[in-house]
Design an enzyme around this catalytic site. Structure first.
Site, mmCIF file in Angstrom:
data_model
loop_
_atom_site.group_PDB
_atom_site.id
_atom_site.type_symbol
_atom_site.label_atom_id
_atom_site.label_comp_id
_atom_site.label_asym_id
_atom_site.label_seq_id
_atom_site.Cartn_x
_atom_site.Cartn_y
_atom_site.Cartn_z
ATOM 1 N N THR A 147 1.312 1.777 5.503
ATOM 2 C CA THR A 147 2.305 1.469 6.554
ATOM 3 C C THR A 147 2.327 -0.007 6.930
ATOM 4 O OG1 THR A 147 0.771 1.918 8.371
ATOM 5 C CG2 THR A 147 2.082 3.784 7.552
ATOM 6 N N ASP A 207 -10.086 -0.198 15.790
ATOM 7 C CA ASP A 207 -10.382 -0.998 14.601
ATOM 8 C C ASP A 207 -11.279 -0.138 13.704
ATOM 9 O OD1 ASP A 207 -11.931 -4.299 14.142
ATOM 10 O OD2 ASP A 207 -11.502 -2.676 12.738
ATOM 11 N N ILE A 208 -10.812 0.165 12.533
ATOM 12 C CA ILE A 208 -11.552 1.090 11.657
ATOM 13 C C ILE A 208 -12.922 0.518 11.279
ATOM 14 C CG2 ILE A 208 -10.690 0.277 9.397
ATOM 15 C CD1 ILE A 208 -10.321 3.376 8.805
ATOM 16 N N ASN A 248 -5.889 -2.054 -2.933
ATOM 17 C CA ASN A 248 -4.886 -2.167 -4.004
ATOM 18 C C ASN A 248 -5.571 -1.787 -5.314
ATOM 19 O OD1 ASN A 248 -6.111 -4.572 -5.240
ATOM 20 N ND2 ASN A 248 -5.472 -5.551 -3.333
ATOM 21 N N ASP A 291 -7.762 -3.900 4.391
ATOM 22 C CA ASP A 291 -8.633 -4.201 3.235
ATOM 23 C C ASP A 291 -9.452 -5.465 3.534
ATOM 24 O OD1 ASP A 291 -7.802 -4.615 -0.347
ATOM 25 O OD2 ASP A 291 -9.664 -4.105 0.668
HETATM 26 N N1 APR Z 1 -8.256 -1.065 11.615
HETATM 27 C C1 APR Z 1 -7.345 -0.064 11.494
HETATM 28 N N2 APR Z 1 -6.110 -0.247 10.992
HETATM 29 C C2 APR Z 1 -5.786 -1.504 10.603
HETATM 30 C C3 APR Z 1 -6.684 -2.595 10.673
HETATM 31 C C4 APR Z 1 -7.956 -2.330 11.213
HETATM 32 N N3 APR Z 1 -8.889 -3.300 11.340
HETATM 33 N N4 APR Z 1 -6.046 -3.713 10.183
HETATM 34 C C5 APR Z 1 -4.812 -3.319 9.833
HETATM 35 N N5 APR Z 1 -4.640 -2.009 10.083
HETATM 36 C C6 APR Z 1 -3.472 -1.156 9.867
HETATM 37 C C7 APR Z 1 -2.130 -1.836 9.754
HETATM 38 O O1 APR Z 1 -1.618 -2.147 11.034
HETATM 39 C C8 APR Z 1 -1.323 -0.730 9.079
HETATM 40 O O2 APR Z 1 -0.860 0.204 10.036
HETATM 41 O O3 APR Z 1 -3.640 -0.523 8.611
HETATM 42 C C9 APR Z 1 -2.367 -0.034 8.190
HETATM 43 C C10 APR Z 1 -2.216 -0.323 6.701
HETATM 44 O O4 APR Z 1 -1.739 -1.650 6.538
HETATM 45 P P1 APR Z 1 -2.280 -2.599 5.346
HETATM 46 O O5 APR Z 1 -3.660 -3.006 5.641
HETATM 47 O O6 APR Z 1 -1.239 -3.656 5.150
HETATM 48 O O7 APR Z 1 -2.341 -1.640 4.069
HETATM 49 P P2 APR Z 1 -1.169 -1.106 3.131
HETATM 50 O O8 APR Z 1 0.156 -1.080 3.814
HETATM 51 O O9 APR Z 1 -1.708 0.180 2.560
HETATM 52 O O10 APR Z 1 -1.078 -2.218 1.996
HETATM 53 C C11 APR Z 1 -2.171 -2.354 1.127
HETATM 54 O O11 APR Z 1 -2.362 -4.686 1.573
HETATM 55 O O12 APR Z 1 -4.191 -5.774 2.334
HETATM 56 C C12 APR Z 1 -3.500 -5.459 1.214
HETATM 57 O O13 APR Z 1 -5.187 -5.372 -0.489
HETATM 58 C C13 APR Z 1 -4.299 -4.585 0.277
HETATM 59 O O14 APR Z 1 -2.736 -4.864 -1.501
HETATM 60 C C14 APR Z 1 -3.195 -3.962 -0.514
HETATM 61 C C15 APR Z 1 -2.113 -3.741 0.529
#
Ligand code: APR
Length: 174
Positions: A121, A12-13, A26, A36
């Site tokens: 992703t 978890d980041i 975004n 996010d």
């Molecule tokens: N820690 C690490 N990785 C995570 C976590 C976490 N806590 N939560 C989710 N992820 C991973 C997801 O499984 C995915 O592999 O982060 C990666 C990116 O997924 P998204 O969060 O959906 O981001 P993205 O695909 O870049 O889309 C961005 O989504 O949440 C909205 O506001 C954001 O509009 C923007 C869009």
């Protein structure tokens, strides 16, 4: 050696004890779902107050705020490409730029350890294998010329995602 400075892990980041974590944001920098949402929840309400002052953030660009209640000192907000909105080549260019501009921001603020999620992703539906190849290549290319960053963590949210990144790192040239 560049590859030794890239660490791939499942986690978890928001709990990473590094100088800077990267947020897959975004363009509005107003928060959202996915990573996010997790970062904003963990950082607390002051994060969005600061990020909105820096908005908008163009796709492929990066902007830095403080980390507030997070273990990380900084949050580097970047916006990855929405895969289907671009040609595959343009999407690849924008994704690489998101990683490299985030690392430029890390150098600017003096962060020595940086953690990335797998940008684009999730909601943005970038094919995972392709995105992993672009991520490790973009990070390695940057680190080759930048010694101030000691460690880049690619923090994957699933074993499958980590496996894609490990395979990409193993097959990466140079
Ligand atoms: N820690 C690490 N990785 C995570 C976590 C976490 N806590 N939560 C989710 N992820 C991973 C997801 O499984 C995915 O592999 O982060 C990666 C990116 O997924 P998204 O969060 O959906 O981001 P993205 O695909 O870049 O889309 C961005 O989504 O949440 C909205 O506001 C954001 O509009 C923007 C869009």
């Amino acid at each position: 050696m560049t590859k030794q400075r890239i660490k791939i892990m499942v986690g978890d980041i928001t709990t990473q004890n590094v100088d800077a974590i990267v947020n897959a944001a975004n363009n509005s920098l107003a928060g959202g779902g996915g990573v996010d949402g997790a970062i904003h929840r963990a950082a607390g309400p002051n994060l969005v107050k600061e990020s909105l002052l820096l908005a908008p953030c163009q796709t492929g660009e990066a902007k830095t705020t403080k980390g507030y209640a997070l273990p990380a000192v900084w949050v580097i907000h970047t916006v990855g490409p929405i895969y289907h909105r671009h040609s595959p080549d343009k999407a690849a260019e924008l994704l690489a730029a998101a990683y490299q501009n985030s690392l430029r921001e890390a150098v600017r603020v003096g962060a020595k350890t940086v953690a990335f999620p797998a940008i684009s992703t999730g909601v943005y539906a970038y094919p995972r294998e392709e995105a992993a190849k672009i991520a490790v290549q973009a990070v390695a290319d940057f680190l080759r010329h930048e010694t101030s960053i000691e460690e880049v963590r690619l923090v994957c949210f699933s074993e499958d995602s980590a496996e894609s990144h490990r395979a990409a790192l193993k097959n990466m040239l140079g």
